[in-house]
Structures are given as C-alpha cells and as structure tokens.
Scaffold this motif. Structure first.
Motif, mmCIF file in Angstrom:
data_model
loop_
_atom_site.group_PDB
_atom_site.id
_atom_site.type_symbol
_atom_site.label_atom_id
_atom_site.label_comp_id
_atom_site.label_asym_id
_atom_site.label_seq_id
_atom_site.Cartn_x
_atom_site.Cartn_y
_atom_site.Cartn_z
ATOM 1 N N LEU A 310 -0.185 -11.368 8.214
ATOM 2 C CA LEU A 310 1.066 -11.123 7.494
ATOM 3 C C LEU A 310 0.802 -10.462 6.153
ATOM 4 O O LEU A 310 1.543 -9.550 5.740
ATOM 5 C CB LEU A 310 1.810 -12.450 7.305
ATOM 6 C CG LEU A 310 3.199 -12.354 6.645
ATOM 7 C CD1 LEU A 310 4.113 -11.461 7.467
ATOM 8 C CD2 LEU A 310 3.799 -13.743 6.482
ATOM 9 N N GLN A 311 -0.237 -10.889 5.448
ATOM 10 C CA GLN A 311 -0.579 -10.255 4.181
ATOM 11 C C GLN A 311 -1.006 -8.802 4.379
ATOM 12 O O GLN A 311 -0.669 -7.927 3.578
ATOM 13 C CB GLN A 311 -1.691 -11.054 3.495
ATOM 14 C CG GLN A 311 -1.245 -12.411 2.980
ATOM 15 C CD GLN A 311 -2.398 -13.244 2.454
ATOM 16 O OE1 GLN A 311 -3.566 -12.966 2.747
ATOM 17 N NE2 GLN A 311 -2.087 -14.277 1.680
ATOM 18 N N LEU A 313 0.054 -6.863 6.768
ATOM 19 C CA LEU A 313 1.267 -6.114 7.091
ATOM 20 C C LEU A 313 2.069 -5.809 5.839
ATOM 21 O O LEU A 313 2.590 -4.705 5.669
ATOM 22 C CB LEU A 313 2.100 -6.912 8.089
ATOM 23 C CG LEU A 313 3.385 -6.243 8.595
ATOM 24 C CD1 LEU A 313 3.046 -4.956 9.338
ATOM 25 C CD2 LEU A 313 4.145 -7.196 9.524
ATOM 26 N N ARG A 314 2.159 -6.796 4.926
ATOM 27 C CA ARG A 314 2.882 -6.559 3.672
ATOM 28 C C ARG A 314 2.179 -5.500 2.830
ATOM 29 O O ARG A 314 2.843 -4.640 2.227
ATOM 30 C CB ARG A 314 2.992 -7.870 2.903
ATOM 31 C CG ARG A 314 3.948 -8.882 3.518
ATOM 32 C CD ARG A 314 3.902 -10.186 2.760
ATOM 33 N NE ARG A 314 4.843 -11.164 3.313
ATOM 34 C CZ ARG A 314 4.900 -12.440 2.931
ATOM 35 N NH1 ARG A 314 4.060 -12.897 1.987
ATOM 36 N NH2 ARG A 314 5.777 -13.264 3.474
ATOM 37 N N ALA A 315 0.849 -5.562 2.763
ATOM 38 C CA ALA A 315 0.111 -4.554 1.993
ATOM 39 C C ALA A 315 0.298 -3.163 2.590
ATOM 40 O O ALA A 315 0.456 -2.171 1.857
ATOM 41 C CB ALA A 315 -1.371 -4.914 1.951
ATOM 42 N N ALA A 317 2.936 -2.176 4.280
ATOM 43 C CA ALA A 317 4.313 -1.754 3.989
ATOM 44 C C ALA A 317 4.448 -1.284 2.551
ATOM 45 O O ALA A 317 5.178 -0.319 2.261
ATOM 46 C CB ALA A 317 5.278 -2.910 4.273
ATOM 47 N N ARG A 318 3.768 -1.963 1.604
ATOM 48 C CA ARG A 318 3.831 -1.525 0.213
ATOM 49 C C ARG A 318 3.136 -0.198 -0.006
ATOM 50 O O ARG A 318 3.500 0.566 -0.908
ATOM 51 C CB ARG A 318 3.197 -2.589 -0.687
ATOM 52 C CG ARG A 318 4.064 -3.831 -0.871
ATOM 53 C CD ARG A 318 3.544 -4.669 -2.031
ATOM 54 N NE ARG A 318 2.202 -5.167 -1.780
ATOM 55 C CZ ARG A 318 1.928 -6.355 -1.255
ATOM 56 N NH1 ARG A 318 2.933 -7.166 -0.919
ATOM 57 N NH2 ARG A 318 0.678 -6.736 -1.073
#
Length: 329
Positions: A310-311, A313-315, A317-318
């Motif tokens: 999840l981390q 994926l967030r990185a 996306a950012r």
C-alpha cells in the motif's frame, strides 16, 4: 660523470580512469557505439508463456463445461459460507492446539534431560510418520477401544469417569487429530528457529546475569521468530487446506459441503471451482497476514522496514504528476 639518455617514465593513469583496463586512451572511447545486450531466447520463453496463459484464460471464458452460471449461483450460497466458517474454525483450533503443544515438545527436545528428549523425539517421529487421514479415522473410532475415560491415581483408584462418545464426537476428534498432527511439525519449526540463534547471544545474556526465562523471552525468541514465522505460516496454510481431509468424518467443512452439493446436482466441475476459489481467497488473506507479521519481527534486523504494497502504491500515485509533467515538458 654519466648522463642518462632514457626518457622519463610516463605518468601513471589513475586507477579508475577510463581506458586503463583495455589499454585505451579516454579519447578513443568517444567514438565507440553502445549496443544493448540482446536476449532472444529469454524473450521467446516469455512470449511462449504468455501465449499459454492467454489460451488457458480463453478456455476458461469460452468452454461451456466450466458452467460459470452454476459457479455464480453457489459461490456465495449460505451452505458454502457456513462451510467456510467451519473450515476457519477447524484451522484456528488446530493452529492453537498444534503450536501450544509444539512449543512444549520443542522445549522437551531442547532439554538437558535424556528422558524428555527421547519422549519428544518419539512423539515427533510417530506423528510425522502416520498420514493425517489415518490419524483422523483412528481418533474418530477411539470410543471403540476405550468406552470410558477416568481420572485418578495411575494403577490405582479412579475418582471420576465419563463416556468417550459423549465427549469426543466428530468435531472433537477432528480438532484433536489436526492439533496433534500439527504439533509434531510445529515442534520442529520452533526448535529450528531457537537453535538458529547464535549461541553467543545466550552466553552474553548469561554473563550479564539475565535469568534464563528472560533470556528466552526477551533475547532468544524475538530473534528466533524471524526463522520460525515463514515455516509456521506455511504450516498454517497447509492446515487450512488439510481440513478438507475431515470429509471422511462427515463434518460440514468447505470441501465436504461442495461434495454434498455436486452429489445432489451432478455439477461436479463448477462446485469444485467454488471450493478452489474460496481456498485461494483464504490462502491469500493468510499470506497477507504473514507478510505484515514478518515485517513486524524484522524490525531488529533492519533499520528501516521495507515499504508495504500500500505504501508503494501511494508513493507511485504521488510520483505520477511529476512523471507526466516531466514527460510533457
């Protein structure tokens, strides 16, 4: 007086300067063309694997024998969901009983007492040698051998008795068989994790005057968990799938319930796919839990734990706006 006529030696190139390995000057490398390494067989193998995968997916989608309508009808049926609950119940009971007893057997195997070591070794040897289905059938028929059980003094008077059939039914026999079978493997997993810890850790703790119980709980066990967890999670997943063996005792777990339904409807393949997909889903959930537990116990080995999916994926996306702006500018 003599005069030397030899030319002075050429200055040595720095060790990391380009061209020194091949004996070339830096200027000679400017005209060389960089060629990317080609791997034709690697590409051919990857394309062949993709072709096989696409063919398999196409067969799943187009072959009417899979009967996906029946699959959708029974995938979330009440009987199937209740059977999943019973499967998880058996897995939980077997895991708790197996690893609790396995910890005791592992401690006995690591004991300095020759009697305890021998008894623990014999237990592991017996329960790893007998197939699980044989053990389950044996415990299911235990009342045939022993009609009553009692508590009292060994070889002396009995203070209380009870009927074996009334206490050890089908579910109790299944839990007992799964737990005892699991304990033999859990004992070896725990023992292997403990002996994998460097002996110097225990020697240093003893030199500091730390009690043996605290040594085991605060020093040995946290380090051993990194070796225990992967194999232990593997055993839990195997136990989840191994609960399908209790169908011989007519317990309504997932595989038994799928058998009952396709025995009534004649739709064997779609009902087997229902059980298969649910086993895959449950195994995936356990694998995700295993990942986070292993990440938690890896804190002592790594300064910074690896990012979770999840981390990541967030990185990602950012970073997308920066990538898109860099590509369009």
């Amino acid at each position: 007086m003599t005069v030397s006529t030899q030319a002075p030696p050429a200055p040595a190139r720095p060790a990391g300067s380009p061209g020194t390995a091949a004996g070339l000057d830096p200027g000679e490398l400017d005209g060389l063309r960089t060629v990317r390494a080609r791997h034709p067989w690697r590409w051919a193998a990857g394309i062949a694997a993709l072709v096989v995968l696409v063919q398999f997916i196409h067969g799943l989608a187009t072959n009417p024998a899979w009967d996906w309508a029946t699959f959708r009808l029974y995938f979330t049926a009440d009987t199937i969901l209740q059977a999943i609950g019973r499967t998880l119940e058996l897995t939980a009971y077997g895991t708790v009983l197996g690893f609790a007893l396995g910890a005791v057997v592992a401690a006995m195997r690591l004991s300095r007492s020759a009697i305890l070591r021998t008894l623990a070794w014999a237990y592991v040897w017996v329960f790893r040698s007998i197939p699980l289905i044989v053990q389950l059938v044996f415990w299911f028929n235990l009342s045939y051998l022993y009609k009553r059980f009692g508590f009292g003094i060994p070889f002396g008077p009995t203070f209380g008795e009870f009927e074996t059939v009334g206490v050890l039914g089908a579910l109790g026999a299944a839990v007992l068989g799964l737990g005892l079978h699991q304990a033999a493997f859990a004992a070896e997993i725990i023992r292997g994790g403990v002996i994998a810890v460097d002996a110097g850790q225990r020697e240093a703790a003893a030199a500091l005057g730390i009690p043996r119980g605290r040594q085991a709980w605060r020093i040995v066990l946290p380090q051993a968990m990194r070796s225990i967890l992967p194999a232990a999670a593997n055993e839990v997943i195997s136990l989840l799938k191994g609960t399908s063996v209790v169908y011989v005792m007519a317990i309504g777990e997932l595989f038994y319930q799928a058998q009952v339904i396709y025995g009534r409807t004649g739709r064997v393949v779609p009902l087997l796919m229902v059980a298969t997909v649910w086993y895959v889903v449950l195994t995936t959930v356990l694998s995700i839990g295993q990942y986070y537990v292993e990440r938690y116990f890896s804190r002592g080995a790594r300064r910074t734990p690896p990012p979770t999916p999840l981390q990541r994926l967030r990185a990602f996306a950012r970073s997308l706006p920066a990538r898109t702006s860099g590509g369009t500018s």
